[in-house]
Design a protein around this motif. Structure first.
Motif, short mmCIF file in Angstrom:
data_model
loop_
_atom_site.label_atom_id
_atom_site.label_comp_id
_atom_site.label_asym_id
_atom_site.label_seq_id
_atom_site.Cartn_x
_atom_site.Cartn_y
_atom_site.Cartn_z
N ARG A 186 1.11 -1.18 0.06
CA ARG A 186 -0.21 -0.56 0.39
C ARG A 186 0.49 1.58 0.00
O ARG A 186 0.74 2.07 -0.30
N ASN A 187 1.74 1.23 0.86
CA ASN A 187 2.83 2.04 0.27
C ASN A 187 3.36 2.70 -0.33
O ASN A 187 4.37 3.74 -0.71
N ASN A 188 3.73 1.44 -1.28
CA ASN A 188 3.92 1.61 -2.56
C ASN A 188 3.71 2.53 -3.89
O ASN A 188 3.30 2.23 -4.84
N TRP A 189 3.20 3.95 -3.54
CA TRP A 189 2.79 4.79 -4.72
C TRP A 189 3.15 4.63 -5.96
O TRP A 189 2.89 5.23 -6.89
N GLN A 190 4.85 4.56 -6.11
CA GLN A 190 5.58 5.33 -7.80
C GLN A 190 5.75 4.83 -8.24
O GLN A 190 5.16 4.28 -10.12
N ASP A 191 4.93 3.28 -8.16
CA ASP A 191 4.58 1.98 -9.58
C ASP A 191 3.71 1.72 -9.48
O ASP A 191 3.42 0.59 -9.08
N SER A 192 2.81 2.28 -9.44
CA SER A 192 1.48 2.29 -9.99
C SER A 192 1.23 2.06 -11.28
O SER A 192 0.95 2.47 -12.28
N TYR A 193 0.08 1.58 -12.36
CA TYR A 193 -0.29 0.91 -13.24
C TYR A 193 -1.40 1.10 -13.70
O TYR A 193 -2.28 0.18 -12.65
N SER A 194 -1.69 1.10 -15.43
CA SER A 194 -3.42 1.30 -15.54
C SER A 194 -3.33 0.57 -16.69
O SER A 194 -2.95 0.10 -17.01
N SER A 195 -4.29 0.13 -17.35
CA SER A 195 -4.70 -0.24 -18.94
C SER A 195 -5.46 0.96 -19.79
O SER A 195 -6.34 1.20 -18.63
N MET A 196 -5.28 1.25 -20.63
CA MET A 196 -6.11 2.03 -21.39
C MET A 196 -7.73 0.92 -21.15
O MET A 196 -8.63 2.34 -21.32
N GLU A 197 -8.01 -0.40 -21.94
CA GLU A 197 -9.68 -1.09 -21.35
C GLU A 197 -9.90 -0.63 -19.79
O GLU A 197 -11.47 0.25 -20.39
N LYS A 198 -8.95 -0.65 -19.26
CA LYS A 198 -10.12 -0.29 -17.41
C LYS A 198 -10.26 1.21 -18.01
O LYS A 198 -10.89 1.58 -16.35
N LEU A 199 -9.40 2.21 -17.83
CA LEU A 199 -9.27 3.64 -17.87
C LEU A 199 -10.45 3.89 -18.39
O LEU A 199 -11.57 4.77 -17.69
N LEU A 200 -10.59 3.37 -19.95
CA LEU A 200 -12.02 4.10 -20.92
C LEU A 200 -13.58 3.34 -19.48
O LEU A 200 -14.48 4.45 -20.19
N ASN A 247 -16.18 5.56 -18.43
CA ASN A 247 -17.58 5.62 -19.20
C ASN A 247 -18.27 4.98 -17.74
O ASN A 247 -19.30 5.76 -18.14
N LYS A 248 -17.83 4.28 -17.38
CA LYS A 248 -18.84 4.39 -15.90
C LYS A 248 -19.50 5.62 -14.99
O LYS A 248 -20.47 5.90 -14.60
N ARG A 249 -18.21 6.79 -15.07
CA ARG A 249 -18.77 8.03 -14.14
C ARG A 249 -18.93 8.65 -15.34
O ARG A 249 -19.27 10.13 -14.78
N GLY A 250 -19.32 8.63 -16.42
CA GLY A 250 -19.86 9.69 -17.28
C GLY A 250 -18.58 11.04 -17.65
O GLY A 250 -19.37 12.03 -17.94
N TYR A 251 -16.90 10.47 -17.76
CA TYR A 251 -16.60 11.15 -18.38
C TYR A 251 -16.40 11.59 -19.63
O TYR A 251 -17.01 10.80 -20.85
#
Length: 187
Positions: free
Chosen positions: A12-26, A30-34
């Motif tokens: 939980r303290n490893n804030w430097q190495d966070s990842y995501s993917s375009m699919e998850k971000l999109l 969409n879910k949040r209506g951005y």
């Protein structure tokens, strides 16, 4: 939430190495209506082929020392016209492919920073508006640049010393935001 961003270590303290993917971000957007369109134009233009900056100094090895414990680097590969990235002296590996990160363009910008009041982890806040100096590195060459950002909602502009907007080569671009007192070595 945790279904959108994750880290390798599950620490939980490893804030430097966070990842995501375009699919998850999109999916999350969409879910949040951005909205999916920006009110501003894309900030960079690109060369048709690989072009080294005119009048640049040699840049086959770059060392970025943030502090006594955080250092990064890049080494130029003449065959691919890309820079291989290093972290703490070891190849910085891309999580999904397992290959060393390779980038086409590196923008270094020097920015005022200060500790976040009350933060026990020593994290830093950075002044992202105003003006400053930096470097643009691509194709084995580096030129001094200027950056400017009028307000939080405007695009950052990157220009050469004559005031002309820099033009990137097609490929990954990494923008290294460096504290004013950090050490940058370009060889």
């Amino acid at each position: 939430g945790n279904d959108v961003i994750w880290d390798i270590t599950k620490d939980r303290n490893n804030w430097q190495d966070s990842y995501s993917s375009m699919e998850k971000l999109l999916e999350y957007a969409n879910k949040r209506g951005y909205r999916m369109k920006s009110n501003v134009e894309f900030p960079f233009s690109y060369n048709a082929g690989d072009v080294a900056p005119e009048g640049g100094i040699s840049a086959s090895k770059i060392e970025l020392k943030y502090s006594t414990y955080a250092n990064y680097g890049y080494e130029y590969d003449e065959q691919t016209h890309t820079y291989r990235r290093f972290r703490q002296g070891k190849p910085h590996m891309e999580r999904v492919s397992g290959k060393q990160i390779e980038v086409k363009n590196i923008i270094i910008r020097f920015t005022k920073n200060f500790p976040i009041p009350g933060d026990n982890e020593g994290r830093q806040d950075m002044v992202t508006t105003g003006k400053g100096d930096g470097w643009f590195i691509t194709c084995g060459k580096a030129i001094k640049i200027k950056w400017s950002k009028e307000s939080r909602s405007t695009q950052t502009r990157y220009t050469d010393e004559a005031g002309n907007e820099i033009t990137l080569n097609r490929g990954q671009t990494w923008i290294q935001v460096m504290p004013l007192n950090s050490k940058v070595t370009i060889e």
